[in-house]
Design an enzyme around this catalytic site. Sequence first.
Site, short mmCIF file in Angstrom:
data_model
loop_
_atom_site.label_atom_id
_atom_site.label_comp_id
_atom_site.label_asym_id
_atom_site.label_seq_id
_atom_site.Cartn_x
_atom_site.Cartn_y
_atom_site.Cartn_z
N THR A 48 0.83 -1.22 0.00
CA THR A 48 0.00 0.00 0.00
C THR A 48 0.86 1.25 0.00
O THR A 48 1.90 1.28 0.65
CB THR A 48 -0.86 -0.01 1.29
OG1 THR A 48 -1.80 -1.05 1.16
CG2 THR A 48 -1.56 1.31 1.53
N ARG A 76 -14.30 -7.09 1.03
CA ARG A 76 -13.36 -6.89 2.15
C ARG A 76 -12.69 -5.50 2.06
O ARG A 76 -12.29 -5.04 1.01
CB ARG A 76 -12.29 -7.98 2.09
CG ARG A 76 -11.21 -7.90 3.19
CD ARG A 76 -10.00 -7.15 2.74
NE ARG A 76 -8.92 -7.16 3.74
CZ ARG A 76 -7.85 -6.38 3.68
NH1 ARG A 76 -7.69 -5.55 2.69
NH2 ARG A 76 -6.92 -6.44 4.61
N VAL A 77 -12.57 -4.86 3.20
CA VAL A 77 -11.87 -3.57 3.29
C VAL A 77 -10.86 -3.67 4.43
O VAL A 77 -11.15 -4.25 5.48
CB VAL A 77 -12.87 -2.43 3.59
CG1 VAL A 77 -12.15 -1.12 3.82
CG2 VAL A 77 -13.86 -2.29 2.43
N ASP A 122 -7.29 -1.66 6.49
CA ASP A 122 -7.02 -0.46 7.29
C ASP A 122 -6.91 0.81 6.45
O ASP A 122 -7.20 1.91 6.93
CB ASP A 122 -5.70 -0.65 8.04
CG ASP A 122 -4.54 -0.94 7.09
OD1 ASP A 122 -4.74 -1.73 6.13
OD2 ASP A 122 -3.45 -0.38 7.26
C1 SD4 Z 1 -4.85 -3.80 3.45
N1 SD4 Z 1 -3.04 -2.58 4.43
O1 SD4 Z 1 -5.76 -3.74 2.64
C2 SD4 Z 1 -3.61 -2.99 3.19
C3 SD4 Z 1 -2.71 -3.78 2.34
C4 SD4 Z 1 -1.32 -3.34 2.41
O2 SD4 Z 1 0.79 -3.40 1.86
O3 SD4 Z 1 -0.90 -2.51 3.13
N2 SD4 Z 1 -0.47 -3.84 1.71
O4 SD4 Z 1 -4.88 -4.53 4.44
#
Ligand code: SD4
Length: 321
Positions: free
Chosen positions: A183, A211-212, A214
């Site tokens: 992310t 799904r969501v 953080d």
């Molecule tokens: C999530 N935090 O959807 C995000 C994915 C992520 O590096 O950070 N990937 O959980």
Amino acid sequence: MNRRSFVRKSSLLAAGSLALPQISKSHNPPFSAMPVIVSTWDFGKAPHEAAWNAISKKGSALDACIAGVKVVEADETNHSVGIGGYPDRDGHVTLDACVMNEQGNCGGVFFVEEILHPSELARMVMEKTPHVYLAGQGAVQFALEQGFKKQNLLTTEAKEEWEKWCKQTNYKPRPMDEKNHDTVGMIAIDKLGNLSGCCSTSGWAYKMHGRVGDSPNIGSGLFVDNEIGAATSTGLGEYIIKICGAHLIVESMRNGRTPQEACEAACLRISSKYKNYKDFQACFIALGKDGTVGAYSLNKGFQYTVTTNGETLVYDAEYLE
Ligand code: SD4
């Protein structure tokens, strides 16, 4: 705990890597010259260039973060943000993003399909609606009303990977591994000392539809308090949400911790509560009101990128051991 601290010139800036002397625990110098832009991982030079251009042309810290994040969202070669992101298990690319500014205003979009720049959309939710979050079809409808165009975000490469995955599994989400998350969270402080941030992701590859994580959640994926500092996260969202990671870090800073100490404390919170912490990754970056940077991850492998004085460097974060 491992106190080794590696600082290395980014491969995008210099051929090969160069180990530099240890930086101070609190990462104080050289980051005290504002503006400062910090982002998760190493997404290359272009996002930080875009952010730096915005902030040095009198853009706000929020303008800078969105400019930087949009470059990552438009880059088909990464599979975790925007176009080119790996889809959910039903083959849909669904995006999440949020923004927060120096006034403590914020906006987020969850579970958005076919919109290239959820970061920009999150800003519009903040600026043009009485709400903080819009999700799914409602967010898309708002995007279209604001002039966004629908676009297919499932690239041929991502589709092929998903088709391979469909054959190999029992249709369960694939646990996050090093290749399966990245992310972008970007936080910045401008010349006037104002802080803002933006976070954007396509989330956990092959996640359940709907799904969501953080990333679009204010307080988990991003938090900014202009009196104190800013923090953002990456990694397995389910655990970052459980500790309200970004908010926890900013509150730790309010209580006297440096950004570095606050990121470490957040990882310790996870490891003390969840004994399986070696099986997943959680990573945090933080920026103090004085331009001080902190970063830490639960496990090895996290990198973050910092621009100050127009120079961009990639650092290997310390991690729990
Ligand atoms: C999530 N935090 O959807 C995000 C994915 C992520 O590096 O950070 N990937 O959980």
